[in-house]
Design a protein around this motif. Structure first.
Motif, mmCIF file in Angstrom:
data_model
loop_
_atom_site.group_PDB
_atom_site.id
_atom_site.type_symbol
_atom_site.label_atom_id
_atom_site.label_comp_id
_atom_site.label_asym_id
_atom_site.label_seq_id
_atom_site.Cartn_x
_atom_site.Cartn_y
_atom_site.Cartn_z
ATOM 1 N N TYR A 156 90.734 31.581 52.019
ATOM 2 C CA TYR A 156 89.257 31.580 52.455
ATOM 3 C C TYR A 156 88.407 32.443 51.705
ATOM 4 O O TYR A 156 87.482 32.004 51.315
ATOM 5 C CB TYR A 156 89.368 32.264 54.154
ATOM 6 N N ARG A 157 88.971 33.676 51.367
ATOM 7 C CA ARG A 157 88.200 34.735 50.563
ATOM 8 C C ARG A 157 88.122 34.207 49.055
ATOM 9 O O ARG A 157 86.664 34.397 48.560
ATOM 10 C CB ARG A 157 88.743 36.106 50.558
ATOM 11 N N LEU A 190 84.407 32.025 51.656
ATOM 12 C CA LEU A 190 84.404 32.024 53.033
ATOM 13 C C LEU A 190 84.749 33.238 53.730
ATOM 14 O O LEU A 190 85.796 33.234 54.695
ATOM 15 C CB LEU A 190 85.261 30.721 53.654
ATOM 16 N N HIS A 191 84.220 34.288 53.590
ATOM 17 C CA HIS A 191 84.513 35.636 54.172
ATOM 18 C C HIS A 191 84.410 35.861 55.381
ATOM 19 O O HIS A 191 85.447 36.661 56.044
ATOM 20 C CB HIS A 191 83.569 36.781 53.297
ATOM 21 N N MET A 236 84.793 33.416 57.806
ATOM 22 C CA MET A 236 86.130 32.829 58.300
ATOM 23 C C MET A 236 87.455 33.672 58.189
ATOM 24 O O MET A 236 88.214 33.708 59.109
ATOM 25 C CB MET A 236 86.281 31.380 57.600
#
Length: 73
Positions: free
Chosen positions: A29-30, A34-35, A37
Motif C-alpha cells: 500500500y505504501r 496509499l498511506h 489504507m
C-alpha cells in the motif's frame, strides 16, 4: 489482519503468517502511495476464547469493536 476504519476482516490465521502478510500488505500500500489504507490496516492477535473468535466471523464489525476495546485499556 483487518481494516480498523471499516471493520473488514482481511485475513485470519497463525500469528507468524499473519504478521508477514500484514507487513507485506502495508508495504505494498505504501509503495503505491496509499498511506491512508496502510494506516487503517491493523494486525491483532485474537483471544484464545473460541466464543470470541466465532463472533469475529459471524458479526460484521465485531473485530473493529474488539480492537477498540483492547486499545482503550
Amino acid at each position: 489482519m483487518f481494516d480498523a476504519e471499516s471493520g473488514t476482516l482481511h485475513k485470519i490465521g497463525e500469528a507468524d503468517k499473519m504478521q508477514r502478510a500484514f507487513n507485506a500488505m502495508t508495504e505494498t500500500y505504501r509503495e503505491a502511495g496509499l498511506h491512508g489504507m496502510a494506516d487503517d490496516l491493523h494486525y491483532m492477535e485474537l483471544p484464545k476464547d473460541q466464543e470470541e473468535i466465532d463472533k469475529v466471523f459471524q458479526n460484521a464489525d465485531y473485530i473493529k469493536r474488539l480492537y477498540e476495546k483492547a486499545t482503550s485499556l
